[in-house]
Design a protein around this motif. Structure first.
Motif, PDB file in Angstrom:
ATOM      1  N   LYS A   1       0.830  -1.206   0.000  1.00  0.00           N
ATOM      2  CA  LYS A   1       0.000   0.000   0.000  1.00  0.00           C
ATOM      3  C   LYS A   1       0.862   1.252   0.000  1.00  0.00           C
ATOM      4  CE  LYS A   1      -3.687   2.324   2.593  1.00  0.00           C
ATOM      5  NZ  LYS A   1      -4.566   2.256   3.788  1.00  0.00           N
ATOM      6  N   GLN A   2       1.923   1.251   0.800  1.00  0.00           N
ATOM      7  CA  GLN A   2       2.823   2.407   0.854  1.00  0.00           C
ATOM      8  C   GLN A   2       3.489   2.659  -0.497  1.00  0.00           C
ATOM      9  OE1 GLN A   2       5.456   2.563   4.431  1.00  0.00           O
ATOM     10  NE2 GLN A   2       4.283   0.805   5.122  1.00  0.00           N
ATOM     11  N   VAL A   3       3.947   1.577  -1.126  1.00  0.00           N
ATOM     12  CA  VAL A   3       4.616   1.711  -2.417  1.00  0.00           C
ATOM     13  C   VAL A   3       3.640   2.209  -3.476  1.00  0.00           C
ATOM     14  CG1 VAL A   3       5.785   0.448  -4.268  1.00  0.00           C
ATOM     15  CG2 VAL A   3       6.401   0.004  -1.888  1.00  0.00           C
ATOM     16  N   ARG A   4       2.406   1.699  -3.465  1.00  0.00           N
ATOM     17  CA  ARG A   4       1.402   2.176  -4.425  1.00  0.00           C
ATOM     18  C   ARG A   4       1.159   3.665  -4.265  1.00  0.00           C
ATOM     19  NH1 ARG A   4      -1.332  -2.676  -3.093  1.00  0.00           N
ATOM     20  NH2 ARG A   4      -2.748  -1.527  -1.726  1.00  0.00           N
ATOM     21  N   GLY A   5       1.129   4.132  -3.020  1.00  0.00           N
ATOM     22  CA  GLY A   5       0.914   5.555  -2.780  1.00  0.00           C
ATOM     23  C   GLY A   5       2.026   6.419  -3.353  1.00  0.00           C
ATOM     24  N   VAL A   6       3.273   5.981  -3.179  1.00  0.00           N
ATOM     25  CA  VAL A   6       4.408   6.728  -3.728  1.00  0.00           C
ATOM     26  C   VAL A   6       4.356   6.727  -5.250  1.00  0.00           C
ATOM     27  CG1 VAL A   6       6.912   6.744  -3.988  1.00  0.00           C
ATOM     28  CG2 VAL A   6       5.912   6.373  -1.750  1.00  0.00           C
ATOM     29  N   ARG A   7       4.043   5.585  -5.833  1.00  0.00           N
ATOM     30  CA  ARG A   7       3.984   5.498  -7.294  1.00  0.00           C
ATOM     31  C   ARG A   7       2.879   6.387  -7.856  1.00  0.00           C
ATOM     32  NH1 ARG A   7       4.892  -1.073  -7.759  1.00  0.00           N
ATOM     33  NH2 ARG A   7       7.184  -1.017  -7.619  1.00  0.00           N
ATOM     34  N   ARG A   8       1.755   6.472  -7.155  1.00  0.00           N
ATOM     35  CA  ARG A   8       0.675   7.356  -7.614  1.00  0.00           C
ATOM     36  C   ARG A   8       1.127   8.806  -7.626  1.00  0.00           C
ATOM     37  NH1 ARG A   8      -2.891   3.916  -4.700  1.00  0.00           N
ATOM     38  NH2 ARG A   8      -2.729   5.280  -2.868  1.00  0.00           N
ATOM     39  N   ARG A   9       1.860   9.204  -6.593  1.00  0.00           N
ATOM     40  CA  ARG A   9       2.364  10.584  -6.547  1.00  0.00           C
ATOM     41  C   ARG A   9       3.293  10.865  -7.718  1.00  0.00           C
ATOM     42  NH1 ARG A   9       5.432  11.563  -1.305  1.00  0.00           N
ATOM     43  NH2 ARG A   9       4.988   9.467  -0.609  1.00  0.00           N
ATOM     44  N   ILE A  10       4.205   9.949  -7.962  1.00  0.00           N
ATOM     45  CA  ILE A  10       5.166  10.146  -9.049  1.00  0.00           C
ATOM     46  C   ILE A  10       4.458  10.159 -10.395  1.00  0.00           C
ATOM     47  CG2 ILE A  10       7.166   9.165 -10.228  1.00  0.00           C
ATOM     48  CD1 ILE A  10       8.000   7.997  -7.480  1.00  0.00           C
ATOM     49  N   GLN A  11       3.586   9.189 -10.619  1.00  0.00           N
ATOM     50  CA  GLN A  11       2.876   9.117 -11.896  1.00  0.00           C
ATOM     51  C   GLN A  11       1.999  10.338 -12.100  1.00  0.00           C
ATOM     52  OE1 GLN A  11       3.366   6.978 -14.342  1.00  0.00           O
ATOM     53  NE2 GLN A  11       1.915   8.167 -15.583  1.00  0.00           N
ATOM     54  N   GLY A  12       1.358  10.804 -11.037  1.00  0.00           N
ATOM     55  CA  GLY A  12       0.535  12.002 -11.150  1.00  0.00           C
ATOM     56  C   GLY A  12       1.356  13.221 -11.532  1.00  0.00           C
ATOM     57  N   ALA A  13       2.552  13.339 -10.945  1.00  0.00           N
ATOM     58  CA  ALA A  13       3.427  14.461 -11.288  1.00  0.00           C
ATOM     59  C   ALA A  13       3.843  14.402 -12.747  1.00  0.00           C
ATOM     60  CB  ALA A  13       4.649  14.466 -10.378  1.00  0.00           C
ATOM     61  N   LEU A  14       4.181  13.205 -13.222  1.00  0.00           N
ATOM     62  CA  LEU A  14       4.586  13.063 -14.623  1.00  0.00           C
ATOM     63  C   LEU A  14       3.435  13.410 -15.557  1.00  0.00           C
ATOM     64  CD1 LEU A  14       6.698   9.788 -14.430  1.00  0.00           C
ATOM     65  CD2 LEU A  14       7.488  12.155 -14.323  1.00  0.00           C
ATOM     66  N   GLU A  15       2.222  13.028 -15.197  1.00  0.00           N
ATOM     67  CA  GLU A  15       1.059  13.392 -16.002  1.00  0.00           C
ATOM     68  C   GLU A  15       0.863  14.905 -16.027  1.00  0.00           C
ATOM     69  OE1 GLU A  15      -2.119  11.238 -14.246  1.00  0.00           O
ATOM     70  OE2 GLU A  15      -1.442   9.284 -14.991  1.00  0.00           O
ATOM     71  N   ASP A  16       1.074  15.545 -14.883  1.00  0.00           N
ATOM     72  CA  ASP A  16       0.890  16.997 -14.810  1.00  0.00           C
ATOM     73  C   ASP A  16       1.959  17.744 -15.612  1.00  0.00           C
ATOM     74  OD1 ASP A  16      -1.257  16.541 -13.166  1.00  0.00           O
ATOM     75  OD2 ASP A  16      -0.187  16.983 -11.303  1.00  0.00           O
ATOM     76  N   ILE A  17       3.153  17.185 -15.683  1.00  0.00           N
ATOM     77  CA  ILE A  17       4.227  17.824 -16.451  1.00  0.00           C
ATOM     78  C   ILE A  17       3.923  17.773 -17.942  1.00  0.00           C
ATOM     79  CG2 ILE A  17       6.652  17.554 -17.141  1.00  0.00           C
ATOM     80  CD1 ILE A  17       7.185  16.695 -14.216  1.00  0.00           C
ATOM     81  N   GLY A  18       3.389  16.680 -18.391  1.00  0.00           N
ATOM     82  CA  GLY A  18       3.036  16.569 -19.810  1.00  0.00           C
ATOM     83  C   GLY A  18       4.136  15.945 -20.632  1.00  0.00           C
ATOM     84  N   GLY A  19       4.265  16.403 -21.873  1.00  0.00           N
ATOM     85  CA  GLY A  19       5.170  15.774 -22.831  1.00  0.00           C
ATOM     86  C   GLY A  19       6.610  15.738 -22.398  1.00  0.00           C
ATOM     87  N   ALA A  20       7.063  16.731 -21.647  1.00  0.00           N
ATOM     88  CA  ALA A  20       8.464  16.766 -21.208  1.00  0.00           C
ATOM     89  C   ALA A  20       8.800  15.621 -20.275  1.00  0.00           C
ATOM     90  CB  ALA A  20       8.768  18.094 -20.526  1.00  0.00           C
ATOM     91  N   ALA A  21       7.789  14.998 -19.672  1.00  0.00           N
ATOM     92  CA  ALA A  21       8.029  13.918 -18.718  1.00  0.00           C
ATOM     93  C   ALA A  21       8.625  12.679 -19.370  1.00  0.00           C
ATOM     94  CB  ALA A  21       6.734  13.556 -18.005  1.00  0.00           C
TER      95      ALA A  21
END
Length: 236
Positions: free
Chosen positions: A92-112
């Motif tokens: 559960k902890q690892v899933r939470g960290v991965r969601r944060r990272i993936q969400g940030a990459l989505e917010d950055i857009g193409g540069a990610a």
């Protein structure tokens, strides 16, 4: 070195302060930035990761995010969870960290697309990581200052979870030490592990290991000359 800002990338306000005598020049080179994100680190929220990685993408040729996923189930067991509950809690902890990272990459857009995001466990079988880890473990056997800082970090880690006045057990201490040891190679020689010319370890504060390793040590274990450290703090 600065890099052309992709159209999809919005750069947010970030304060970046080099720590250590070589770090300023390594930031200026702009080869590579590394961000480490742990399950217990609430500072790097999705929004702050977006801001920090956006900053790094403008200033560095390559960016890596490594999230801690080793020894979490062992730590949960050491803190009193049963084996199955420990595995569930760690996952559960690892899933939470991965969601944060993936969400940030989505917010950055193409540069990610220039950001590589991987768990720490992805490196444990790599010879370069094992080589740096071996050197770190050897140093922990003889470098009393390094060992003292590592052990103090382990006790702080445990104290935050055990509560005041609860002494850790030997198993708990050893597991916390192993957790910290696994991250130590990325303080010492990220270029050797990731195959980059130079690298800057980016964190929102100066960790005790960072203060020791990148300070003015006359003797003892030191990072590679191509390894830097920077405090990267979001203004919002």
């Amino acid at each position: 070195m600065s890099h052309t800002e992709p159209q999809s990338l919005t750069v947010h306000a970030v304060d970046a302060t080099p720590f250590g005598s070589l770090s300023d020049s390594l930031i200026a080179r702009g080869d590579h930035a590394l961000f480490g994100v742990s399950t217990g680190n609430s500072y790097f929220s999705r929004r702050r990761l977006t801001e920090a990685l956006s900053w790094a993408l403008v200033r560095f040729e390559a960016v890596d995010v490594v999230h801690a996923d080793l020894y979490l189930d062992a730590m949960c067991e050491a803190l009193g969870y049963g084996p199955e509950d420990a595995r569930r809690s760690a996952a559960k902890q690892v899933r939470g960290v991965r969601r944060r990272i993936q969400g940030a990459l989505e917010d950055i857009g193409g540069a990610a697309t220039r950001v590589r995001a991987r768990p720490l466990s992805a490196f444990v079988e790599q010879p370069a990581y094992q080589d740096v880890l071996g050197r770190a473990r050897a140093a922990l056997g003889t470098d009393t200052e390094l060992r003292a800082v590592r052990d103090e970090m382990a006790h702080r880690f445990l104290s935050a979870r055990l509560g005041p006045g609860v002494p850790p057990t030997g198993d708990q201490v050893r597991t916390a030490q192993a957790y910290i040891d696994a991250e130590l190679p990325f303080f010492l020689d990220t270029p050797a592990i990731l195959g980059v010319a130079s690298s800057v370890h980016c964190y929102h504060s100066v960790l005790a290991l960072g203060r020791l390793l990148f300070g003015d040590r006359a003797t003892g274990l030191r990072p590679a000359d191509t390894q830097g450290y920077a405090v990267v703090a979001c203004q919002n």
